[in-house]
Scaffold this motif. Structure first.
Motif, PDB file in Angstrom:
ATOM      1  N   GLU A  33      24.967 -75.302  36.809  1.00  0.00           N
ATOM      2  CA  GLU A  33      26.217 -75.997  37.127  1.00  0.00           C
ATOM      3  C   GLU A  33      25.937 -77.124  38.114  1.00  0.00           C
ATOM      4  O   GLU A  33      25.225 -76.920  39.106  1.00  0.00           O
ATOM      5  CB  GLU A  33      27.238 -75.027  37.708  1.00  0.00           C
ATOM      6  CG  GLU A  33      27.673 -73.983  36.717  1.00  0.00           C
ATOM      7  CD  GLU A  33      28.669 -72.996  37.298  1.00  0.00           C
ATOM      8  OE1 GLU A  33      29.381 -72.382  36.515  1.00  0.00           O
ATOM      9  OE2 GLU A  33      28.733 -72.849  38.532  1.00  0.00           O
ATOM     10  N   ILE A  34      26.498 -78.297  37.815  1.00  0.00           N
ATOM     11  CA  ILE A  34      26.311 -79.464  38.657  1.00  0.00           C
ATOM     12  C   ILE A  34      27.678 -79.885  39.197  1.00  0.00           C
ATOM     13  O   ILE A  34      28.511 -80.393  38.452  1.00  0.00           O
ATOM     14  CB  ILE A  34      25.678 -80.619  37.856  1.00  0.00           C
ATOM     15  CG1 ILE A  34      24.349 -80.163  37.279  1.00  0.00           C
ATOM     16  CG2 ILE A  34      25.507 -81.841  38.732  1.00  0.00           C
ATOM     17  CD1 ILE A  34      23.741 -81.119  36.309  1.00  0.00           C
ATOM     18  N   PRO A  35      27.931 -79.683  40.499  1.00  0.00           N
ATOM     19  CA  PRO A  35      29.200 -80.134  41.073  1.00  0.00           C
ATOM     20  C   PRO A  35      29.137 -81.633  41.387  1.00  0.00           C
ATOM     21  O   PRO A  35      28.181 -82.121  41.963  1.00  0.00           O
ATOM     22  CB  PRO A  35      29.338 -79.313  42.345  1.00  0.00           C
ATOM     23  CG  PRO A  35      27.947 -78.931  42.702  1.00  0.00           C
ATOM     24  CD  PRO A  35      27.165 -78.886  41.432  1.00  0.00           C
ATOM     25  N   VAL A  36      30.167 -82.364  40.958  1.00  0.00           N
ATOM     26  CA  VAL A  36      30.267 -83.797  41.231  1.00  0.00           C
ATOM     27  C   VAL A  36      31.485 -83.997  42.131  1.00  0.00           C
ATOM     28  O   VAL A  36      32.602 -83.672  41.750  1.00  0.00           O
ATOM     29  CB  VAL A  36      30.427 -84.602  39.919  1.00  0.00           C
ATOM     30  CG1 VAL A  36      30.579 -86.073  40.212  1.00  0.00           C
ATOM     31  CG2 VAL A  36      29.255 -84.343  38.996  1.00  0.00           C
ATOM     32  N   PRO A  37      31.285 -84.528  43.353  1.00  0.00           N
ATOM     33  CA  PRO A  37      32.430 -84.683  44.258  1.00  0.00           C
ATOM     34  C   PRO A  37      33.447 -85.694  43.738  1.00  0.00           C
ATOM     35  O   PRO A  37      33.096 -86.680  43.096  1.00  0.00           O
ATOM     36  CB  PRO A  37      31.800 -85.160  45.567  1.00  0.00           C
ATOM     37  CG  PRO A  37      30.419 -85.566  45.244  1.00  0.00           C
ATOM     38  CD  PRO A  37      30.040 -84.961  43.933  1.00  0.00           C
ATOM     39  N   ASP A  38      34.710 -85.417  44.025  1.00  0.00           N
ATOM     40  CA  ASP A  38      35.795 -86.313  43.627  1.00  0.00           C
ATOM     41  C   ASP A  38      35.841 -87.484  44.609  1.00  0.00           C
ATOM     42  O   ASP A  38      35.812 -87.274  45.824  1.00  0.00           O
ATOM     43  CB  ASP A  38      37.117 -85.548  43.637  1.00  0.00           C
ATOM     44  CG  ASP A  38      38.254 -86.369  43.090  1.00  0.00           C
ATOM     45  OD1 ASP A  38      39.254 -86.522  43.802  1.00  0.00           O
ATOM     46  OD2 ASP A  38      38.142 -86.856  41.954  1.00  0.00           O
ATOM     47  N   PRO A  39      35.928 -88.733  44.123  1.00  0.00           N
ATOM     48  CA  PRO A  39      35.948 -89.869  45.058  1.00  0.00           C
ATOM     49  C   PRO A  39      37.207 -89.933  45.923  1.00  0.00           C
ATOM     50  O   PRO A  39      37.210 -90.573  46.968  1.00  0.00           O
ATOM     51  CB  PRO A  39      35.855 -91.091  44.142  1.00  0.00           C
ATOM     52  CG  PRO A  39      36.259 -90.621  42.801  1.00  0.00           C
ATOM     53  CD  PRO A  39      35.942 -89.156  42.742  1.00  0.00           C
ATOM     54  N   HIS A  40      38.276 -89.253  45.513  1.00  0.00           N
ATOM     55  CA  HIS A  40      39.536 -89.292  46.255  1.00  0.00           C
ATOM     56  C   HIS A  40      39.715 -88.078  47.166  1.00  0.00           C
ATOM     57  O   HIS A  40      40.804 -87.864  47.692  1.00  0.00           O
ATOM     58  CB  HIS A  40      40.713 -89.400  45.286  1.00  0.00           C
ATOM     59  CG  HIS A  40      40.606 -90.591  44.377  1.00  0.00           C
ATOM     60  ND1 HIS A  40      40.702 -91.887  44.829  1.00  0.00           N
ATOM     61  CD2 HIS A  40      40.378 -90.671  43.047  1.00  0.00           C
ATOM     62  CE1 HIS A  40      40.556 -92.717  43.813  1.00  0.00           C
ATOM     63  NE2 HIS A  40      40.347 -91.999  42.711  1.00  0.00           N
ATOM     64  N   GLY A  41      38.666 -87.274  47.321  1.00  0.00           N
ATOM     65  CA  GLY A  41      38.740 -86.135  48.223  1.00  0.00           C
ATOM     66  C   GLY A  41      39.281 -84.865  47.607  1.00  0.00           C
ATOM     67  O   GLY A  41      39.498 -83.895  48.313  1.00  0.00           O
ATOM     68  N   GLY A  42      39.506 -84.831  46.301  1.00  0.00           N
ATOM     69  CA  GLY A  42      40.010 -83.633  45.631  1.00  0.00           C
ATOM     70  C   GLY A  42      38.895 -82.638  45.384  1.00  0.00           C
ATOM     71  O   GLY A  42      37.767 -82.797  45.853  1.00  0.00           O
ATOM     72  N   PRO A  43      39.200 -81.594  44.614  1.00  0.00           N
ATOM     73  CA  PRO A  43      38.166 -80.605  44.315  1.00  0.00           C
ATOM     74  C   PRO A  43      37.073 -81.220  43.423  1.00  0.00           C
ATOM     75  O   PRO A  43      37.358 -82.092  42.600  1.00  0.00           O
ATOM     76  CB  PRO A  43      38.918 -79.492  43.583  1.00  0.00           C
ATOM     77  CG  PRO A  43      40.152 -80.145  43.064  1.00  0.00           C
ATOM     78  CD  PRO A  43      40.483 -81.240  44.026  1.00  0.00           C
ATOM     79  N   PRO A  44      35.838 -80.794  43.581  1.00  0.00           N
ATOM     80  CA  PRO A  44      34.752 -81.374  42.779  1.00  0.00           C
ATOM     81  C   PRO A  44      34.846 -80.968  41.311  1.00  0.00           C
ATOM     82  O   PRO A  44      35.347 -79.899  40.975  1.00  0.00           O
ATOM     83  CB  PRO A  44      33.490 -80.806  43.418  1.00  0.00           C
ATOM     84  CG  PRO A  44      33.932 -79.558  44.090  1.00  0.00           C
ATOM     85  CD  PRO A  44      35.357 -79.777  44.502  1.00  0.00           C
TER      86      PRO A  44
END
Length: 112
Positions: A33-44
């Protein structure tokens, strides 16, 4: 720890080869699993890849390593399979009858 260069097929990691740590048996994990952060601060956003055989040799049919294939639906969640679980997935011990919590046997202890 030992690592194995593993290719990724499909999804945002298509065509990339990453070193993946292997477990005690020498195999990489079944899911990556690869988590990608949300640019707007939401959940990844989590991208899931399932381990698949990379191919087989022509002559003997021996497996040639592993690759990870993208699964758009996400990781499959499985229920635990305990030896005492019923086949339909329910756990129980009363055979489907509700448990009143009271002992149905008469109390044979002296002094009661």
């Amino acid at each position: 720890m030992r690592s194995e260069n593993t290719p990724f097929v499909g999804g945002p990691m298509d065509g990339r080869v990453l070193p993946v740590l292997t477990g005690p048996t020498g195999n990489p994990p079944k899911w990556y699993e690869i988590p990608v952060p949300d640019p707007h601060g939401g959940p990844p956003t989590v991208h899931a890849y399932r381990r698949e055989p990379a191919g087989y040799s022509k002559r003997l049919g021996i497996q040639r390593g592993w690759k990870y294939e993208y699964v758009a639906e996400g990781r499959e969640r499985r229920a635990l399979k305990w030896p005492w679980s019923k086949p339909d997935g329910r756990t129980g011990g009363t055979g489907g009858k509700p448990d009143s919590g009271l002992d149905s046997r008469p109390d044979d202890r002296p002094g009661n």
